[in-house]
Structure formats: C-alpha cells, structure tokens
Design a protein around this motif. Structure first.
Motif, short mmCIF file in Angstrom:
data_model
loop_
_atom_site.label_atom_id
_atom_site.label_comp_id
_atom_site.label_asym_id
_atom_site.label_seq_id
_atom_site.Cartn_x
_atom_site.Cartn_y
_atom_site.Cartn_z
N GLU A 183 38.27 47.88 33.20
CA GLU A 183 37.70 46.40 32.88
C GLU A 183 38.97 46.01 33.04
O GLU A 183 39.58 45.27 32.45
CB GLU A 183 36.53 46.79 31.29
CG GLU A 183 35.90 46.21 31.40
CD GLU A 183 34.91 45.78 29.54
OE1 GLU A 183 35.09 47.19 29.11
OE2 GLU A 183 35.05 44.80 29.53
N ARG A 184 37.82 44.72 33.21
CA ARG A 184 39.20 43.13 33.63
C ARG A 184 38.30 42.26 32.92
O ARG A 184 37.36 41.94 33.25
CB ARG A 184 39.49 42.94 34.96
CG ARG A 184 40.12 42.03 35.46
CD ARG A 184 41.33 42.46 36.27
NE ARG A 184 42.27 43.40 37.28
CZ ARG A 184 41.78 44.04 37.54
NH1 ARG A 184 41.06 44.04 38.46
NH2 ARG A 184 42.14 45.23 38.54
N LEU A 185 39.10 41.87 32.42
CA LEU A 185 38.92 39.80 31.75
C LEU A 185 39.41 38.82 31.94
O LEU A 185 40.62 38.91 31.98
CB LEU A 185 38.47 39.93 30.23
CG LEU A 185 37.53 41.20 29.76
CD1 LEU A 185 37.87 41.62 28.56
CD2 LEU A 185 35.56 40.98 29.68
N ALA A 186 38.85 38.37 32.76
CA ALA A 186 39.67 37.35 33.58
C ALA A 186 39.44 35.51 32.99
O ALA A 186 38.43 35.28 32.74
CB ALA A 186 39.22 36.91 35.46
N TRP A 187 39.90 34.99 32.09
CA TRP A 187 40.26 33.85 31.87
C TRP A 187 39.97 32.66 32.77
O TRP A 187 41.38 32.82 33.01
CB TRP A 187 40.38 33.43 30.10
CG TRP A 187 39.01 34.08 29.59
CD1 TRP A 187 38.20 33.26 28.17
CD2 TRP A 187 38.92 35.05 28.39
NE1 TRP A 187 37.59 34.54 27.68
CE2 TRP A 187 38.20 35.57 27.76
CE3 TRP A 187 40.58 35.85 28.34
CZ2 TRP A 187 38.59 36.51 26.87
CZ3 TRP A 187 39.73 37.54 28.00
CH2 TRP A 187 38.66 37.39 26.96
N ARG A 205 36.67 28.01 31.51
CA ARG A 205 35.24 28.81 31.30
C ARG A 205 35.50 29.31 30.27
O ARG A 205 35.97 29.82 29.14
CB ARG A 205 36.12 30.25 32.10
CG ARG A 205 36.20 30.29 33.80
CD ARG A 205 36.85 31.48 33.63
NE ARG A 205 37.13 32.01 35.47
CZ ARG A 205 38.06 32.42 35.71
NH1 ARG A 205 38.76 33.50 34.78
NH2 ARG A 205 38.28 32.22 37.24
N SER A 206 34.14 29.41 29.98
CA SER A 206 32.82 29.54 28.47
C SER A 206 32.90 30.21 28.22
O SER A 206 33.77 31.38 27.29
CB SER A 206 31.72 28.82 28.48
OG SER A 206 31.16 29.40 29.74
N ALA A 207 33.00 31.61 29.55
CA ALA A 207 33.09 33.42 29.00
C ALA A 207 33.63 33.72 30.33
O ALA A 207 34.55 33.34 31.53
CB ALA A 207 31.44 33.75 29.69
N PRO A 208 34.35 34.84 30.33
CA PRO A 208 35.46 35.46 31.07
C PRO A 208 34.85 35.74 31.95
O PRO A 208 33.37 36.53 31.97
CB PRO A 208 36.22 36.40 30.29
CG PRO A 208 35.09 36.45 28.98
CD PRO A 208 34.02 35.82 28.36
N LEU A 428 41.81 35.06 21.31
CA LEU A 428 42.73 34.55 22.53
C LEU A 428 42.40 33.83 24.15
O LEU A 428 43.34 32.35 24.06
CB LEU A 428 43.71 35.41 23.08
CG LEU A 428 44.35 36.10 21.68
CD1 LEU A 428 45.10 37.25 22.05
CD2 LEU A 428 45.52 35.35 21.18
N ARG A 429 41.39 34.33 23.97
CA ARG A 429 41.03 33.58 25.05
C ARG A 429 41.73 33.25 26.40
O ARG A 429 41.70 32.35 27.05
CB ARG A 429 40.33 32.45 25.15
CG ARG A 429 38.60 32.43 24.20
CD ARG A 429 38.50 30.29 23.94
NE ARG A 429 37.62 29.90 25.10
CZ ARG A 429 36.93 30.39 25.26
NH1 ARG A 429 35.60 30.80 24.75
NH2 ARG A 429 36.58 29.00 26.89
N GLY A 430 42.46 34.46 27.19
CA GLY A 430 43.51 34.15 28.03
C GLY A 430 44.78 33.51 26.95
O GLY A 430 45.54 34.08 26.47
N ARG A 431 44.59 32.88 28.06
CA ARG A 431 46.38 31.89 27.56
C ARG A 431 45.37 30.25 26.53
O ARG A 431 47.25 29.34 26.07
CB ARG A 431 47.58 31.09 28.76
CG ARG A 431 47.19 32.09 29.62
CD ARG A 431 48.75 32.17 30.67
NE ARG A 431 47.78 30.96 31.96
CZ ARG A 431 48.04 30.04 32.90
NH1 ARG A 431 49.38 29.70 32.44
NH2 ARG A 431 47.43 29.40 33.26
N GLN A 432 44.60 30.45 25.97
CA GLN A 432 44.13 28.86 25.54
C GLN A 432 44.31 29.19 24.17
O GLN A 432 44.42 28.37 23.42
CB GLN A 432 42.75 28.87 25.90
CG GLN A 432 42.32 27.05 25.47
CD GLN A 432 40.50 27.16 25.22
OE1 GLN A 432 39.69 28.17 25.74
NE2 GLN A 432 40.29 26.25 24.94
N CYS A 433 43.84 30.54 22.97
CA CYS A 433 43.99 30.18 21.85
C CYS A 433 44.80 30.45 21.14
O CYS A 433 45.22 31.73 21.84
CB CYS A 433 42.63 30.38 21.13
SG CYS A 433 41.23 29.45 21.56
N ALA A 434 45.53 30.38 19.55
CA ALA A 434 46.83 30.65 18.87
C ALA A 434 46.59 31.23 18.24
O ALA A 434 45.43 31.07 17.24
CB ALA A 434 47.95 29.78 18.57
#
Lengths: 569, 311
Positions: A183-187, A205-208, A428-434
C-alpha cells in the motif's frame, strides 16, 4: 351574597372592555385613493351557512403545502451502482379539491434503468391521491448514469426527477498473500527553504493518494472472467476491496438482511462507503453501501441480494482505477498470475494521532523503532562552495547547522498497531508536518542525583558544550525513567566542568528527584519531518497479522521562541 | 430572477448591489444619494404605489448596538429633497445593527406583483445572519395599505447575546420587545376610515399604534406554534405565516395580514441557508441571527425565517 361580590372573579379588573375607545389623531392618507388593489377584502359566505359571520381567510402552513404537486425525491443520487438498486418516486396530488391528469411520465437517457409505473398514461389523479413509481437501476449500461424522469400533468410544466450515479464493478479476485500487498500513500509538499535552512512547507493535497499493488493467481473460470472483465471494463472504476482489512463472517446471513455482524474497528469502513461480500470464487460477490457502523456490526443501506454463509469474506471497499493494465504471467492454460496496481479514486481520510505526548506544540514520536533491521543515521549540511577552478575553493556554511536524519521503522502486529502507525503517517502528512523524534539512543548519561527542584543536570562529558552549541536538534532532551515516566526539557546552557562532567541547565525543574540508576535513557529530541512524501506499508498478511512501514525523518529548524503554539514550520 | 445571491464589502456597496438587483426585478429607482444628516447613503425606490427608502449609517450606536446600520422606511411618493430622509407619510426607520462587511454572502428576494416586496438576508460572517426589507402584506380584513418595513437588531450584551427569547433583541416580525433598541418592525395599517397609521411593536399595552406579531411574546399570534418542531416522520418543519394584528380599540385586535413569501420556521432539522422543497416551491431557510452555537456568541436558537424563491 350580593352579585357585586362576584365582580372580582368574573372580570380581570383590568377594565380592558370598559375604556372608552382611544381618540384617533390620524389624517387621511394620500396613498389610499391610488391603492384599490390592496384595499378591504370580503369573503362571500354561502347562503346555506347559518352563521353568517364575516371575516378573512387566514393563511397557514397548509397554504404552502397543499394545492400543488409533490414529487419526492426530486434528485435520486444513486452513488456507486455495483448491484441492482431499487428506489421509489412518489407523486402526490396535494390539491384538496382538484383532480389532475398525468399525461406523460417519460424516462430520458434511461439505458439500463427499468421503470415500473402504477398505470398507463393518461393517468387520473384524484384529489389528495398518491402514486408510486419504482425505478430499478441495473449494473449494465453506460458508466455514468444521468437520466431524467419527467412527470407531465395537464396544465402544468414538466416536473423532472434527476437520476445520477456511476456504475462500478467489483474486483473480486483475492491477492496472493505469499507476496503480500503493498500500500502506498503519497502526499505532496511544496517546500521553500531559506539559506539558513528555515522552511516554509505547504501541503498540496488534503488527502494522500493511495494505491495498492498485489499479485493474484487465477485459474479456471476465474481466469477467463478476469481476462474478460479487464478487456471490457478495464478503463472503468472498480470497487476495490481493501484486502488487508478482510474478515470472515462468523454467522450465517440470510438473503435480504441489512445488519451484518462483524468487527468494524480499525478497518477502513465508513458511513456512505461500500463493502464487498465475497464467497469462494470471484463469481460470488456482492457490493453494498454502508448506512451505519456499530461496535459489532455494520448496517447496510439496502438489503443484501444473496444469502451469505459463515466464512464469507467481508471487505471495506474503495473505488479505484487500474493504474496500468495488469501484467499477466501465464502459468498454464488453466492458471495465470497477474500483477495489478490500483489507484484509489476517492480521498481516504484517517484520524491523526490523538494520544501522543505533546512537547512545544508538536507530538512526540515516543514509540521506539523496530530495530530488527539496521537503521541509518546521517547529517545533511548545506555548504555553499565558490570555486573558480584556479584558486582554493571558498566554502561557506550559512546555516551553521546540520539537519540530522534518521530512519524509523515500524513493525505492526494487529489492527490497532496498524491503525496507530497510519495515524502517524497522516500526522506527518509526507514532508509537511513536524513531530519530535527522540534519537532513541543513550545520548547522555546522568552522573549525579538531581533534586526535583533543580534546573541543572550533571552528565558525562560528551562535548555538548563544545560542539552542539545549543542548536536545534541537540538542545531538547527526552529523559526516560525506569518507571515508564518520560520528561521532555530544553537545555538552556551547557558548560564542561571538567573532562568527565558537563553541567546542563534546563528550562524548568524536572519535578521529581532522580537518581542515575532510575534513568533508563536520555535521548536528544529532534524536531523532524518526513524526508519523503511517499510512505509504503507492506502488508505481509491481513490486518490481524504483521506489516512493515519505514520512513526517514529529517530535522527541521524549530523556532527559537518558546511558545507552545504551532510552529511556523 | 426573483432571487439572487451576491457579496458586498460594506453597507454602501450593499445598497448599490440592491439597486442593481431591484432594478432588474421591476422596481423603479428614485435615487441613490449621500445622506446629508448622517454619514451614509440612501436608496429610494418604488414598485407601483409602494415607496421605500433604504439607508446606511456608518457611525453611531454603542457597544450593545454597534454600527454600521442598514435601515429602511416606507413612505408615499418620492420627494427629491436635499435631505434624503424626508419623505411623505414616512414611517420611522427600521434599523439593522452591526451590518459590518465584508459579508460572507448577501441574498436578495423580490417580487413586484401581486404584493411587492424586497427581502434581504445578510450573512455578515459565516453562520450569522441579518434580515431587513420592505413590502406589502397579504392583507386581511378591512385593512388598506399594509406596507411594512423590518430590520433586525441584536442586543450585543454579553449577558444576553445568546438568549434568543430575550426581549432586548428586536427581531423582525416579532413583538417580544423591550425598548433597549428601537423596534424593527413597522406596518402601515389604514382601516375604519383612519389613515396614515404606522404601527410598530411596542412595550406598552395601551399603545394604539401597537403591532402584534411574531412568536416570542405570549400574546403573539403564533406563539404556540413556535413550540411545534419538525415532523418526526419526515424531518420537515412547517413554516408559519407571520400574522400581524393591530388594536381596534376597546382591547380588541384585528388581523391585518402577513408578509408574502416569508415564514417563521424552526430550524431543528435544517442548516442555515438550506433549501426546503415543497412541491414546486423552494424555500431558503436562515436563522434569525445564528443557529445555536457556543456560549458567548450570538445565538437565536432554532428560530428561523423561510424565504420563498419565486422564480
């Protein structure tokens, strides 16, 4: 008793009825003569009515509700049609004293829709009578349903009922679990970085985007079914079962039930979404819509059209398209293996972590990584080099800081753990959130007792005062005690007392007395984000079993201000 | 097009949008002028013999009745006087307070026949609504004229801001009112040979120009109906015509009619701005001020108005 004694009981005493009429001070309105249409109104009362009172009709709700034609519903949104859908349209002549005639009830663009009328037109409607039209929408027909059923009454405009929806087809082939399901999730994140490595990150993207990859082995009739389905409808939307979230029904379910006993927790069921019931072969399949999700059951919007025995597989469903046409490996003239990749076409939401400890406005990734495989660490430093090829190159370090990166690996057992990890990925939303990531290593060793009120710690000298300089990534601590307590503090000063001991000053006292023996581990805390917008979950088995996910986290410069609000990151 | 939705940044721009909308729907525009007495503008218009002037007032008020204001008054004929506020047989102005922009949305409803009206719903911020307008009642009984103007004045005092039944709030077509702010519903009812009667809601039982209407007051014509929620079978709520009554002397009251295409409705099962379909009719539903909501914010409970879209 004189009758006047009853006076206070019979009248309110307020004298409303006995004041003389007030004196009007009005003058004739100039507007009156010009407004004959809006003047006094009288109502003719039939002669046979004995009580000839005069008055005016008073409008009430009935005036808005009766004396018109009600067609219900006006819009039939069937959503994803994957099995025959039956709906009713009710037509009510709400005239209280007028019979109407329906001259036509025509279905336009109704391919694959069967209309059952209560009678042939012209159809008389007595006052206050209602009739029902049955609409059955089948799975065969154009992929997009856009039909109009229009009711034409004599003397009225046409009343249209719009029928919309989308025909989808169930993907009923089970994956070959020996290879697992990927399964792959891409933000998608847009990052603007300054020369001093401060970042602005925007999630695009609001959703991956979510995709699934699996291998399926089909044989016999199923092989041909798959061949024909992909050949014929390969470009359409499929009702894709979320394979890892499978469960087996523990009870018999007769034909026409709406409540299916199952365990919906931590699975991808959602209200308004679809589920797939799947028997032994790909021919025994039914897709249904979820109306409500309970603790131990789901309720379908419409009754099932088949009986489903014990052992039937139940999956949550997402609509998906084939990302590319599947590759088929012919194993024999009876069997084939195909690799298929699906892109989910609907947005997949998942709650973010809610129960993580918070430090300075960000959650702390306190869970230790799975270390059965070696985890890589590293530093990323941006150096500006000016090299004219004949002198010595000039190198500058504008940020004077290295972003530490560290891999994090999760091994998940069971659905609750998978759900938690998925929540971390969505946080984490990909690279967005810390998030705050401890190094999960023994970075500092406490060498002396610390009083609960003290703001200084003596630790073994590791060169923190000399090299780290209290810069982001090496100035926050996670102190884990053997009793399970974890304390997060910021170092505000560090000084080397001698070659053996460094003294750290922290922002607030720890609150409990600590002896060195009570400390499990003191790790640096690093404010980090994902280093990639894509995350993969490798489902080795279905969600009762094991899965793996891994991720590289990279440090970001956290703001120096001490506010606990969201960082500008 | 008897219904339009738009946006505006401030009350003056709103008047200009209203002018364009009214003009497109059969109203004649008499003038859009700066006011001489106050900071603001005045838009005078008429449909047949129904004359009205809409005004803005950008300053004044106080903390409980904050500016800017949008108001309306009815009159007969049009006087191109230098002072836009002076008109023949004019009513007092029905104000709407705190109509600050930019607005999330503006909804205009209009009709010129058989009863002309201009109803405006202002969404000053998401979920918060203000109502004002003018028109002619669907008259009943021996009543001439029947012009009405209305506004909405919420009393922005922290103790009462979220009590929808409090009499400090002046609500359109509702007579449960105490004079903390000025009355916002004024109806002209000429009858019995007595003319030029502008009635307004009043806190005095002996006021001969009192207007009875609405649902919050015990004596109000549809007071009992406000407790009538939606049908548990269909989830639909009935809309109630906003009957208006005036005193006829001797403690008697006469029904004078109800505003056309405007209803009181409970919003238990509806969202602000939702459309309700009844047969071929479409009704837009808005809260009186703001539907429910947290403590400390304006809250008019589940009281709402339904406006019919007549196109």
């Amino acid at each position: 008793m004189p009758w006047t004694a009853l006076w206070p009981l019979t009248f309110s005493g307020q004298g409303d009825y006995f004041t003389s009429p007030p004196v009007w001070d009005g003058r004739a309105g100039g507007a009156l003569g010009s407004e004959p249409r809006f003047g006094a109104r009288s109502v003719a009362v039939p002669q046979h009515v004995a009580d000839q009172r005069r008055g005016a009709l008073q409008a009430m709700f009935g005036e808005d509700f009766f004396d018109r034609i009600h067609v219900e519903p006006r819009v039939l949104n069937l959503g994803n049609v994957s099995s025959v859908q039956q709906r009713a349209v009710r037509v009510w002549n709400a005239y209280r004293a007028r019979a109407l005639t329906l001259t036509d009830a025509a279905l336009v663009a109704g391919e694959g829709i069967v209309l059952t009328a209560p009678g042939a037109t012209p159809l008389p409607f007595a006052p206050l009578s209602e009739r029902t039209w049955q609409i059955a929408v089948g799975t065969d027909g154009p992929p997009v349903i856009a039909a109009t059923l229009s009711f034409q009454f004599a003397g009225f405009g046409a009343i249209p009922v719009v029928i919309t929806g989308q025909r989808i087809v169930a993907w009923a082939f089970a994956p070959d679990w020996s290879r697992g399901v990927l399964e792959r999730l891409a933000w998608k994140t847009d990052i603007l970085t300054s020369p001093t490595q401060v970042e602005q990150r925007r999630g695009l993207r609001s959703a991956p985007r979510r995709s699934f990859e699996a291998r399926m082995i089909v044989d016999g009739r199923e092989r041909v079914l798959l061949d024909l389905a992909v050949f014929g409808w390969g470009g359409r939307t499929w009702a894709l079962p979320i394979w890892p979230d499978v469960q087996w029904l523990a009870n018999e379910h007769a034909l026409g039930v709406r409540v299916i006993a199952c365990d919906p927790a931590h699975r991808d069921f959602r209200v308004g979404g679809l589920v797939q019931l799947c028997g032994k072969t790909a021919f025994e399949v039914e897709v249904a819509e979820v109306e409500a999700i309970g603790a131990i059951s789901i309720t379908l919007r419409h009754p099932t059209t088949k009986a489903w025995p014990r052992g039937t597989r139940l999956y949550p469903v997402r609509t998906a398209r084939l990302a590319e046409l599947p590759k088929v490996t012919r194993l024999s003239d009876q069997a084939a293996a195909i690799s298929a990749r699906f892109d989910i076409v609907e947005s997949c939401d998942w709650p973010t972590v809610a129960d993580a400890p918070m430090y300075r406005g960000h959650p702390v990734l306190a869970q230790r990584p799975d270390e059965t495989e070696a985890l890589s660490n590293g530093w990323q430093r941006v150096l500006l080099t000016l090299d004219n090829d004949f002198g010595r190159p000039f190198v500058m370090d504008p940020a004077d800081w290295a972003a530490v990166s560290q891999a994090h690996h999760w091994r998940m057992h069971g659905r609750a753990e998978r759900s938690a990890v998925r929540s971390w990925l969505y946080t984490l939303r990909g690279r967005q959130c810390a998030v705050w990531r401890p190094t999960h290593a023994d970075d500092l060793v406490l060498v002396a007792n610390v009083a609960g009120t003290a703001t200084a710690l003596d630790v073994a000298n590791v060169g923190l005062a000399r090299f780290a300089g209290l810069r982001p990534g090496r100035r926050d601590l996670r102190i884990e005690l053997r009793n399970g307590q974890a304390i997060h503090r910021r170092i505000t000063a560090a000084v080397a007392l001698d070659d053996e001991i460094e003294r750290l000053t922290i922002d607030t006292a720890i609150g409990v007395d600590i002896r060195p023996q009570a400390v499990q581990r003191i790790s640096f805390l690093v404010l980090s984000r994902g280093d990639s917008d894509e995350a993969e979950i490798e489902h080795h088995t279905d969600s009762d079993g094991a899965a793996d996910a891994s991720l590289v986290l990279r440090a970001v410069r956290d703001p120096d201000s001490d506010d606990s609000g969201p960082a500008p990151a | 097009m008897a219904y339009a939705t738009s946006a505006a940044n401030d009350p003056n721009e709103l008047l200009d949008k209203l002018r364009l909308f009214a003009q497109g729907n059969g109203w004649a525009i008499d003038g859009l002028r700066d006011r001489t007495t106050k900071t603001g503008r005045a838009l005078s218009l008429h449909a047949g013999p129904l004359y009205a002037t809409f005004l803005t007032e950008l300053t004044g008020g106080d903390g409980n009745r904050p500016p800017p204001f949008v108001g309306a008054f009815g009159h007969t004929g049009y006087v191109a006087n230098a002072n836009a506020d002076v008109q023949n047989e004019a009513s007092a102005i029905a104000w709407t307070n705190y109509a600050q922009g930019p607005y999330s949305a503006v909804h205009f409803f209009s009709q010129v026949a058989p009863q002309p009206y201009l109803h405006i719903v202002l969404e000053t911020q998401a979920g918060t609504f203000k109502h004002f307008g003018t028109g002619r009642l669907v008259t009943a009984g021996a009543v001439h004229t029947g012009q009405y103007v209305y506004g909405s004045q919420w009393f922005y005092d922290a103790n009462h801001i979220n009590s929808p039944d409090d009499q400090r709030h002046a609500v359109a077509f509702d007579d449960a009112w105490y004079n903390f702010v000025s009355p916002v519903t004024r109806v002209r009812a000429d009858y019995d040979g007595v003319a030029s009667r502008w009635h307004s809601v009043s806190d005095s039982d002996t006021d001969t120009r009192r207007l009875l209407c609405g649902w919050r007051g015990r004596a109000a014509p549809i007071n009992l109906l406000k407790d009538l929620g939606h049908s548990t079978l269909t989830g639909r709520a009935p809309g109630q015509p906003l009957w208006c009554a005036v005193p006829r002397g001797a403690g008697l009251f006469s029904d004078v009619g109800h505003p056309p295409d405007l209803r009181f409705i409970r919003l238990d099962s509806y969202a602000p701005g939702e459309e309700l379909t009844l047969g071929s009719d479409r009704w837009k539903l808005f809260p009186v001020h703001r539907k429910n909501g947290p403590a400390g914010t304006p809250n008019s409970g589940i009281y709402g108005y339904a406006y019919r879209i007549t196109d």
